[in-house]
Design an enzyme around this catalytic site. Structure first.
Site, PDB file in Angstrom:
ATOM      1  CE  LYS A 157      -5.024   0.992  -4.552  1.00 25.48           C
ATOM      2  NZ  LYS A 157      -3.861   1.376  -3.841  1.00 25.48           N
ATOM      3  CE  LYS A 205       2.556  -3.479  -5.801  1.00 21.82           C
ATOM      4  NZ  LYS A 205       3.290  -2.987  -4.647  1.00 21.82           N
ATOM      5  CE  LYS A 250      -3.354  -2.359   1.896  1.00 27.80           C
ATOM      6  NZ  LYS A 250      -1.968  -1.951   1.752  1.00 27.80           N
TER       7      LYS A 250
END
Ligand code: TYM
Length: 344
Positions: free
Chosen positions: A210, A213, A128
């Site tokens: 993966k 969202k 991130k």
């Protein structure tokens, strides 16, 4: 005494079938059953029903910038989804993290007992922040807040997807470190609980990553609130391969393997059985079947959500949950402060 189960979901964007199959489904299953004592090495007592606490982790959500109105909506969306998937507020505690002050308080204490080196090794932080010097400090400290969430309730079992494995390991390391320094019974050392099938659902458009969202392509994931047409479209478009064989082999056939996992998780069949059932048949028919079992599973959730989300009951459930969570956490905070010599 029963087994204490704790987990949380961030109120960010679309809750998808990865969140459901990796985590939420376990939340519901654990609520209905007692966990067998063999699963929990630290406990020798016989459990009846588990004592489950499910949190909406809004403090984690602000580690990246959020619009306040959207955040407030997302908190209620996740609360409604918790109830819609089958979490029963009479059996489980459902609450919002920032409504219980102990989370932030314990996070600070744990920050003073964790190392910058170990936090720098967290893969989610590396992904991130991407080495960006202006990444928020909160993003760096994120796993310590997660450790505080878990340790604040003397949790034994933490049901999560496998992407959280490293954070659970860190939580255990911190708990053991503090216990060695301040006394063995300061914290309960928790165990992660990961499902065999469903712990890592992959993105439909890129099955080597993966399901997430925050994906930009809406056909990358299936939201729990998607309708039949969207579910069918996303699954029919899912990336597969050209060899035409329905076989579970995540390394060389990640797309087909992911669809086998999803089909297995929604039908409750082991992947090996699904593989046998579909051997020798075509991808097109298999995808239609995956879309069908997914729609069948999500339709009742979507229906219940539409009833629960606008009801005033939702806030009452969260207020009651915060009160119950607050009462449990206060005792742990007092114990920790006493051990550390904090306070007057
Ligand atoms: P979050 O909000 O990203 O995801 C919620 C849960 O969904 C699981 N999950 C998946 N499982 C299978 N396949 C996927 N593609 C997939 N994507 C997500 C996650 O593993 C998680 O269980 N850090 C946590 C929230 C958290 C927490 C906690 C969890 C904060 N404090 C304390 C447990 C205990 C997170 O970001 O989850």
């Amino acid at each position: 005494m029963s087994i204490r189960v704790f987990s949380g979901v961030q109120p960010t964007g679309n809750i998808h079938i990865g969140n459901y199959l990796g985590a939420l489904k376990q939340f519901v299953d654990l609520q209905a059953e007692g966990t067998s004592v063999e699963d929990v090495p630290h406990r020798s007592d016989q459990s009846s029903l588990n004592d489950c606490i499910y949190c909406i982790v809004d403090l984690h959500a602000i580690t990246l910038p959020k619009d306040p109105a959207e955040l407030r909506d997302s908190i209620l969306d996740v609360a409604a989804l918790y109830l819609a998937v089958g979490i029963d507020p009479k059996k489980s505690v459902v609450f919002v993290q920032s409504d219980v002050p102990g989370h932030a308080e314990l996070a600070w204490i744990l920050m003073c007992n964790s190392y910058t080196g170990e936090l720098s090794r967290m893969t989610q932080f590396k992904d991130k922040s991407r080495g960006n010097e202006s990444a928020p400090t909160g993003l760096f400290a994120y796993p310590v807040l997660m450790a505080a969430d878990i340790l604040l309730y003397d949790s034994n079992v933490v049901p999560v997807g496998s992407d959280q494995k490293q954070h659970i390991e860190l939580t255990r390391d911190i708990a053991i470190r503090v216990n060695n320094k301040y006394g063995d019974d300061t914290f309960v050392v928790p165990e992660g609980r990961f499902l065999k099938d469903g712990a890592r659902v992959m993105a439909l458009d890129n099955p080597t990553a993966k399901m997430s969202k925050s994906a930009e392509n809406p056909h990358s994931f299936i939201s729990l609130l998607d309708d039949e047409a969207k579910i069918r479209k996303s699954i029919m478009r899912a990336t597969t391969d050209s060899d035409g064989e329905i076989r579970f082999d995540p390394a060389s056939k990640p797309g087909v393997s992911n669809l086998l996992t999803i089909y297995g998780a929604f039908t409750g069949k082991p992947v090996a059985e699904v593989e046998r059932e579909w051997a020798g048949r075509g991808y097109g028919d298999f995808k239609k079947a995956v879309a069908e079992v997914t729609t069948d599973a999500l339709e009742p959730i979507r229906r219940r959500y539409a009833e629960i989300r606008p009801s005033d009951e939702l806030r009452a459930v969260l207020r009651d949950g915060a009160e119950r969570a607050g009462a449990i956490s206060e005792k742990v905070i007092l114990r920790v402060k006493e051990r550390f010599g904090l306070g007057a």
